[in-house]
Scaffold this motif. Structure first.
Motif, PDB file in Angstrom:
ATOM      1  N   LYS A  16       0.774  -1.412  -0.038  1.00  0.00           N
ATOM      2  CA  LYS A  16       0.041   0.062   0.110  1.00  0.00           C
ATOM      3  C   LYS A  16       0.893   1.182  -0.026  1.00  0.00           C
ATOM      4  CE  LYS A  16      -2.354  -1.082   3.858  1.00  0.00           C
ATOM      5  NZ  LYS A  16      -1.429  -2.314   4.236  1.00  0.00           N
ATOM      6  N   ALA A  36       1.587   4.179  10.438  1.00  0.00           N
ATOM      7  CA  ALA A  36       2.981   4.990  11.167  1.00  0.00           C
ATOM      8  C   ALA A  36       2.464   5.541  12.439  1.00  0.00           C
ATOM      9  CB  ALA A  36       3.813   5.578  10.241  1.00  0.00           C
ATOM     10  N   TYR A  38      -0.436   4.582  14.258  1.00  0.00           N
ATOM     11  CA  TYR A  38      -0.565   3.664  15.381  1.00  0.00           C
ATOM     12  C   TYR A  38       0.929   3.224  15.868  1.00  0.00           C
ATOM     13  CZ  TYR A  38      -5.088   4.268  14.183  1.00  0.00           C
ATOM     14  OH  TYR A  38      -6.572   4.757  13.726  1.00  0.00           O
ATOM     15  N   ARG A  39       1.844   2.988  14.960  1.00  0.00           N
ATOM     16  CA  ARG A  39       3.037   2.246  15.224  1.00  0.00           C
ATOM     17  C   ARG A  39       3.620   3.152  16.199  1.00  0.00           C
ATOM     18  NH1 ARG A  39       5.361  -1.816  11.826  1.00  0.00           N
ATOM     19  NH2 ARG A  39       4.200  -2.467  10.374  1.00  0.00           N
ATOM     20  N   ARG A  95       9.344   0.142  12.287  1.00  0.00           N
ATOM     21  CA  ARG A  95       9.373  -0.761  11.743  1.00  0.00           C
ATOM     22  C   ARG A  95       9.794  -2.043  12.079  1.00  0.00           C
ATOM     23  NH1 ARG A  95       5.771   1.546   8.501  1.00  0.00           N
ATOM     24  NH2 ARG A  95       6.217   3.638   8.430  1.00  0.00           N
ATOM     25  N   VAL A 103       1.361  -3.665  17.685  1.00  0.00           N
ATOM     26  CA  VAL A 103       0.395  -2.406  17.198  1.00  0.00           C
ATOM     27  C   VAL A 103      -1.002  -2.704  16.970  1.00  0.00           C
ATOM     28  CG1 VAL A 103       1.142  -2.902  14.475  1.00  0.00           C
ATOM     29  CG2 VAL A 103       0.589  -0.737  15.633  1.00  0.00           C
ATOM     30  N   SER A 104      -1.310  -4.104  16.691  1.00  0.00           N
ATOM     31  CA  SER A 104      -2.773  -4.371  16.189  1.00  0.00           C
ATOM     32  C   SER A 104      -3.616  -4.081  17.575  1.00  0.00           C
ATOM     33  CB  SER A 104      -2.854  -5.865  15.652  1.00  0.00           C
ATOM     34  OG  SER A 104      -2.531  -5.516  14.314  1.00  0.00           O
ATOM     35  N   ARG A 113      -8.085   5.145  18.609  1.00  0.00           N
ATOM     36  CA  ARG A 113      -8.482   5.564  17.326  1.00  0.00           C
ATOM     37  C   ARG A 113      -9.052   6.928  17.085  1.00  0.00           C
ATOM     38  NH1 ARG A 113      -7.561   1.052  14.344  1.00  0.00           N
ATOM     39  NH2 ARG A 113      -8.417   1.963  12.742  1.00  0.00           N
ATOM     40  N   GLY A 133      -3.930   2.725   4.896  1.00  0.00           N
ATOM     41  CA  GLY A 133      -4.156   2.331   6.073  1.00  0.00           C
ATOM     42  C   GLY A 133      -5.282   1.124   6.297  1.00  0.00           C
ATOM     43  N   ARG A 134      -6.262   1.030   6.917  1.00  0.00           N
ATOM     44  CA  ARG A 134      -6.942  -0.050   7.276  1.00  0.00           C
ATOM     45  C   ARG A 134      -8.360   0.412   7.072  1.00  0.00           C
ATOM     46  NH1 ARG A 134      -2.501  -1.288   7.643  1.00  0.00           N
ATOM     47  NH2 ARG A 134      -1.662  -3.310   8.171  1.00  0.00           N
ATOM     48  N   ARG A 161       7.841  -8.523   2.573  1.00  0.00           N
ATOM     49  CA  ARG A 161       8.073  -7.817   4.095  1.00  0.00           C
ATOM     50  C   ARG A 161       9.413  -8.044   4.411  1.00  0.00           C
ATOM     51  NH1 ARG A 161       5.948  -4.450   8.373  1.00  0.00           N
ATOM     52  NH2 ARG A 161       4.734  -3.622   6.355  1.00  0.00           N
ATOM     53  N   ARG A 191     -11.459  -6.904  14.638  1.00  0.00           N
ATOM     54  CA  ARG A 191     -11.664  -5.984  16.061  1.00  0.00           C
ATOM     55  C   ARG A 191     -13.070  -5.328  15.771  1.00  0.00           C
ATOM     56  NH1 ARG A 191      -7.539  -1.829  13.503  1.00  0.00           N
ATOM     57  NH2 ARG A 191      -8.627  -1.014  12.033  1.00  0.00           N
TER      58      ARG A 191
HETATM   59  O1   DC Z   1       0.168  -0.508   7.811  1.00  0.00           O
HETATM   60  P1   DC Z   1       1.012  -0.967   8.885  1.00  0.00           P
HETATM   61  O2   DC Z   1       1.335  -2.393   8.806  1.00  0.00           O
HETATM   62  O3   DC Z   1       2.048   0.117   9.281  1.00  0.00           O
HETATM   63  O4   DC Z   1      -0.092  -0.697  10.086  1.00  0.00           O
HETATM   64  C1   DC Z   1       0.177  -1.177  11.627  1.00  0.00           C
HETATM   65  C2   DC Z   1      -1.054  -1.617  12.147  1.00  0.00           C
HETATM   66  O5   DC Z   1      -1.731  -0.284  12.701  1.00  0.00           O
HETATM   67  C3   DC Z   1      -2.078  -2.590  11.656  1.00  0.00           C
HETATM   68  O6   DC Z   1      -1.813  -3.932  12.010  1.00  0.00           O
HETATM   69  C4   DC Z   1      -3.569  -1.988  12.046  1.00  0.00           C
HETATM   70  C5   DC Z   1      -3.185  -0.610  12.447  1.00  0.00           C
HETATM   71  N1   DC Z   1      -3.761   0.426  11.381  1.00  0.00           N
HETATM   72  C6   DC Z   1      -5.190   0.749  11.871  1.00  0.00           C
HETATM   73  O7   DC Z   1      -5.716   0.170  12.609  1.00  0.00           O
HETATM   74  N2   DC Z   1      -5.676   1.628  11.132  1.00  0.00           N
HETATM   75  C7   DC Z   1      -5.129   2.152   9.960  1.00  0.00           C
HETATM   76  N3   DC Z   1      -5.896   2.948   9.316  1.00  0.00           N
HETATM   77  C8   DC Z   1      -3.947   1.761   9.740  1.00  0.00           C
HETATM   78  C9   DC Z   1      -3.132   0.838  10.460  1.00  0.00           C
END
Ligand code: DC
Length: 229
Positions: A16, A36, A38-39, A95, A103-104, A113, A133-134, A161, A191
Protein backbone atom coordinates in the motif's frame (compact mmCIF):
# COMPACT_ATOMS: atom_id res chain seq x y z
CA UNK A 1 -7.93 21.09 -11.56
CA UNK A 2 -9.57 20.47 -8.15
CA UNK A 3 -7.79 18.19 -5.73
CA UNK A 4 -9.28 14.92 -4.57
CA UNK A 5 -8.87 12.58 -1.58
CA UNK A 6 -7.43 9.14 -2.21
CA UNK A 7 -7.89 6.33 0.33
CA UNK A 8 -5.84 3.15 0.02
CA UNK A 9 -6.70 0.29 2.37
CA UNK A 10 -5.68 -3.33 2.52
CA UNK A 11 -3.94 -6.18 4.28
CA UNK A 12 -0.52 -5.94 5.94
CA UNK A 13 2.47 -5.77 3.61
CA UNK A 14 0.62 -5.76 0.32
CA UNK A 15 2.50 -2.71 -0.93
CA UNK A 16 0.00 0.00 0.00
CA UNK A 17 2.64 2.50 1.02
CA UNK A 18 4.73 2.00 -2.13
CA UNK A 19 1.73 2.76 -4.31
CA UNK A 20 0.43 5.56 -2.08
CA UNK A 21 3.86 7.28 -2.02
CA UNK A 22 4.31 6.92 -5.78
CA UNK A 23 0.84 8.26 -6.47
CA UNK A 24 1.31 11.22 -4.11
CA UNK A 25 4.63 12.11 -5.75
CA UNK A 26 3.14 11.96 -9.26
CA UNK A 27 0.11 14.06 -8.29
CA UNK A 28 2.01 16.48 -6.01
CA UNK A 29 -0.22 15.41 -3.11
CA UNK A 30 0.53 14.93 0.61
CA UNK A 31 1.21 11.31 1.58
CA UNK A 32 0.18 10.08 5.02
CA UNK A 33 1.01 6.60 6.29
CA UNK A 34 -1.75 6.14 8.86
CA UNK A 35 -0.24 2.88 10.15
CA UNK A 36 2.90 4.81 11.13
CA UNK A 37 0.76 6.81 13.57
CA UNK A 38 -0.47 3.67 15.36
CA UNK A 39 3.06 2.28 15.27
CA UNK A 40 4.44 5.47 16.87
CA UNK A 41 1.87 5.25 19.69
CA UNK A 42 2.93 1.62 20.22
CA UNK A 43 6.62 2.59 20.23
CA UNK A 44 5.92 5.27 22.85
CA UNK A 45 4.15 2.67 25.02
CA UNK A 46 7.08 0.24 24.71
CA UNK A 47 9.69 2.92 25.43
CA UNK A 48 7.77 4.14 28.49
CA UNK A 49 7.09 0.68 29.96
CA UNK A 50 3.35 0.99 29.37
CA UNK A 51 3.62 -2.27 27.42
CA UNK A 52 5.63 -4.67 29.61
CA UNK A 53 6.16 -8.34 28.77
CA UNK A 54 3.39 -8.09 26.22
CA UNK A 55 0.84 -6.78 28.72
CA UNK A 56 -0.69 -3.31 28.93
CA UNK A 57 -3.34 -1.50 30.87
CA UNK A 58 -5.86 0.18 28.58
CA UNK A 59 -6.30 3.26 30.77
CA UNK A 60 -2.53 3.82 30.89
CA UNK A 61 -2.36 3.66 27.10
CA UNK A 62 -5.21 6.16 26.83
CA UNK A 63 -3.52 8.48 29.36
CA UNK A 64 -0.31 8.30 27.37
CA UNK A 65 -2.14 9.77 24.36
CA UNK A 66 -2.01 13.13 26.20
CA UNK A 67 1.79 12.99 26.07
CA UNK A 68 2.08 11.99 22.44
CA UNK A 69 2.52 14.54 19.70
CA UNK A 70 2.57 13.18 16.17
CA UNK A 71 3.47 15.00 12.99
CA UNK A 72 5.02 14.22 9.62
CA UNK A 73 8.07 15.85 8.09
CA UNK A 74 9.14 15.55 4.48
CA UNK A 75 12.52 13.87 3.97
CA UNK A 76 14.33 16.26 1.58
CA UNK A 77 16.18 13.47 -0.22
CA UNK A 78 13.19 11.19 -0.89
CA UNK A 79 10.41 13.85 -0.80
CA UNK A 80 8.37 11.41 1.27
CA UNK A 81 6.80 12.29 4.62
CA UNK A 82 8.14 10.54 7.70
CA UNK A 83 6.62 10.16 11.17
CA UNK A 84 7.87 12.36 14.01
CA UNK A 85 7.04 11.35 17.61
CA UNK A 86 7.44 14.13 20.19
CA UNK A 87 9.98 15.91 17.97
CA UNK A 88 12.00 12.81 17.01
CA UNK A 89 11.93 11.11 13.63
CA UNK A 90 11.08 7.46 14.45
CA UNK A 91 10.49 6.21 10.91
CA UNK A 92 13.04 3.41 11.33
CA UNK A 93 12.29 2.41 14.97
CA UNK A 94 8.61 1.81 14.28
CA UNK A 95 9.33 -0.84 11.60
CA UNK A 96 10.81 -3.48 13.93
CA UNK A 97 9.03 -6.67 14.91
CA UNK A 98 8.60 -5.57 18.54
CA UNK A 99 6.31 -2.73 17.45
CA UNK A 100 4.65 -4.96 14.82
CA UNK A 101 3.77 -7.50 17.52
CA UNK A 102 1.75 -5.03 19.62
CA UNK A 103 0.46 -2.48 17.13
CA UNK A 104 -2.77 -4.33 16.30
CA UNK A 105 -4.03 -4.59 19.92
CA UNK A 106 -3.02 -0.97 20.58
CA UNK A 107 -4.74 0.24 17.41
CA UNK A 108 -7.88 -1.66 18.37
CA UNK A 109 -8.48 0.61 21.40
CA UNK A 110 -11.37 2.98 20.77
CA UNK A 111 -9.74 5.90 22.61
CA UNK A 112 -6.54 5.57 20.59
CA UNK A 113 -8.44 5.43 17.31
CA UNK A 114 -10.58 8.44 18.21
CA UNK A 115 -7.57 10.70 18.65
CA UNK A 116 -5.65 9.37 15.67
CA UNK A 117 -8.63 9.59 13.32
CA UNK A 118 -9.26 13.23 14.36
CA UNK A 119 -5.66 14.04 13.45
CA UNK A 120 -5.91 12.17 10.14
CA UNK A 121 -9.03 14.13 9.16
CA UNK A 122 -7.21 17.33 10.04
CA UNK A 123 -4.33 16.36 7.70
CA UNK A 124 -6.84 15.76 4.91
CA UNK A 125 -9.13 18.74 5.38
CA UNK A 126 -7.88 20.52 2.23
CA UNK A 127 -7.90 17.37 0.05
CA UNK A 128 -4.88 16.72 -2.18
CA UNK A 129 -3.95 13.77 0.03
CA UNK A 130 -3.19 10.08 -0.38
CA UNK A 131 -3.60 8.16 2.88
CA UNK A 132 -3.07 4.45 3.30
CA UNK A 133 -4.23 2.20 6.14
CA UNK A 134 -7.07 -0.09 7.17
CA UNK A 135 -10.12 2.16 7.67
CA UNK A 136 -9.39 5.14 5.47
CA UNK A 137 -12.11 4.55 2.87
CA UNK A 138 -14.64 3.20 5.35
CA UNK A 139 -14.17 5.54 8.32
CA UNK A 140 -11.57 8.32 8.02
CA UNK A 141 -12.61 9.63 4.59
CA UNK A 142 -15.89 7.90 3.67
CA UNK A 143 -16.43 10.54 0.94
CA UNK A 144 -13.00 10.05 -0.70
CA UNK A 145 -13.30 10.42 -4.46
CA UNK A 146 -11.05 7.41 -5.03
CA UNK A 147 -10.82 4.32 -2.82
CA UNK A 148 -8.52 1.41 -3.53
CA UNK A 149 -8.57 -1.89 -1.64
CA UNK A 150 -5.30 -3.78 -2.01
CA UNK A 151 -4.59 -7.43 -1.44
CA UNK A 152 -2.00 -10.06 -2.43
CA UNK A 153 -1.17 -13.69 -1.73
CA UNK A 154 0.07 -14.10 1.90
CA UNK A 155 3.33 -15.87 0.94
CA UNK A 156 4.20 -13.12 -1.51
CA UNK A 157 3.43 -10.48 1.12
CA UNK A 158 5.68 -12.22 3.68
CA UNK A 159 8.53 -12.37 1.17
CA UNK A 160 8.14 -8.69 0.34
CA UNK A 161 8.16 -7.68 4.02
CA UNK A 162 11.25 -9.85 4.68
CA UNK A 163 13.08 -8.16 1.79
CA UNK A 164 12.00 -4.68 2.93
CA UNK A 165 13.22 -5.26 6.51
CA UNK A 166 16.48 -6.89 5.34
CA UNK A 167 17.19 -3.88 3.14
CA UNK A 168 16.72 -1.67 6.20
CA UNK A 169 19.22 -3.82 8.12
CA UNK A 170 16.52 -5.42 10.32
CA UNK A 171 17.05 -9.18 10.41
CA UNK A 172 13.96 -11.23 11.23
CA UNK A 173 13.20 -14.83 10.19
CA UNK A 174 10.77 -15.40 7.33
CA UNK A 175 8.62 -17.59 9.63
CA UNK A 176 8.31 -14.85 12.27
CA UNK A 177 7.22 -12.41 9.59
CA UNK A 178 4.61 -14.79 8.19
CA UNK A 179 3.16 -15.41 11.67
CA UNK A 180 3.05 -11.70 12.45
CA UNK A 181 1.29 -10.89 9.15
CA UNK A 182 -1.29 -13.56 9.56
CA UNK A 183 -2.00 -12.59 13.19
CA UNK A 184 -2.29 -8.89 12.29
CA UNK A 185 -4.62 -9.61 9.37
CA UNK A 186 -6.83 -11.61 11.72
CA UNK A 187 -6.78 -8.93 14.45
CA UNK A 188 -7.33 -6.05 11.99
CA UNK A 189 -10.32 -7.71 10.31
CA UNK A 190 -11.95 -8.94 13.53
CA UNK A 191 -11.62 -5.97 15.89
CA UNK A 192 -14.73 -4.22 17.17
CA UNK A 193 -13.97 -0.65 16.09
CA UNK A 194 -13.50 0.12 12.40
CA UNK A 195 -12.16 -3.27 11.30
CA UNK A 196 -10.42 -3.66 7.96
CA UNK A 197 -13.02 -4.25 5.27
CA UNK A 198 -13.39 -3.28 1.64
CA UNK A 199 -15.56 -0.18 1.22
CA UNK A 200 -18.52 -0.81 -1.11
CA UNK A 201 -17.22 1.79 -3.57
CA UNK A 202 -13.54 0.74 -3.42
CA UNK A 203 -11.72 -0.62 -6.47
CA UNK A 204 -10.06 -3.98 -5.73
CA UNK A 205 -6.38 -4.28 -6.62
CA UNK A 206 -4.81 -7.74 -6.24
CA UNK A 207 -1.15 -7.14 -6.96
CA UNK A 208 0.17 -10.71 -6.40
CA UNK A 209 1.58 -10.79 -9.90
CA UNK A 210 1.73 -7.13 -10.85
CA UNK A 211 4.84 -4.95 -11.08
CA UNK A 212 4.99 -1.69 -9.15
CA UNK A 213 4.87 0.25 -12.43
CA UNK A 214 1.75 -1.60 -13.58
CA UNK A 215 0.04 -0.87 -10.26
CA UNK A 216 1.02 2.79 -10.42
CA UNK A 217 -0.29 3.11 -13.99
CA UNK A 218 -3.55 1.49 -12.88
CA UNK A 219 -4.15 3.81 -9.91
CA UNK A 220 -2.89 6.92 -11.68
CA UNK A 221 -5.38 6.35 -14.50
CA UNK A 222 -8.20 6.03 -11.96
CA UNK A 223 -7.04 9.15 -10.09
CA UNK A 224 -7.02 11.19 -13.31
CA UNK A 225 -10.52 10.01 -14.20
CA UNK A 226 -11.85 10.86 -10.73
CA UNK A 227 -10.15 14.28 -10.79
CA UNK A 228 -11.72 15.03 -14.16
CA UNK A 229 -15.17 14.21 -12.77
O1 DC B 1 0.08 -0.30 7.74
P1 DC B 1 0.87 -0.83 8.94
O2 DC B 1 1.22 -2.29 8.80
O3 DC B 1 2.05 -0.01 9.25
O4 DC B 1 -0.15 -0.70 10.17
C1 DC B 1 0.20 -1.15 11.45
C2 DC B 1 -1.05 -1.50 12.23
O5 DC B 1 -1.80 -0.32 12.52
C3 DC B 1 -2.01 -2.46 11.56
O6 DC B 1 -1.74 -3.80 11.88
C4 DC B 1 -3.36 -2.03 12.07
C5 DC B 1 -3.19 -0.61 12.47
N1 DC B 1 -3.84 0.35 11.55
C6 DC B 1 -5.17 0.64 11.78
O7 DC B 1 -5.76 0.06 12.67
N2 DC B 1 -5.78 1.55 11.01
C7 DC B 1 -5.14 2.18 10.03
N3 DC B 1 -5.79 3.09 9.30
C8 DC B 1 -3.79 1.89 9.78
C9 DC B 1 -3.16 0.93 10.55
Amino acid sequence: MPKITIAIDGYSSCGKSTIAKGLALKLGYIYIDSGAMYRAVTLYCIQNNIIKNGIFNEQQVLDSMNHIHLEFSVNPSTHVSEIVLNGKNVEKEIRGLQVADYVSPISALKGVRGKIVTLQREFGKNKGIVMDGRDIGTNVFPDAELKIFMTADETIRSQRRWKELSEKGLHVSAEEIRKNLSQRDYDDTHRQHNPLTQAKDAVLLDNSSMSINDQLDFVLKLAKERKAN
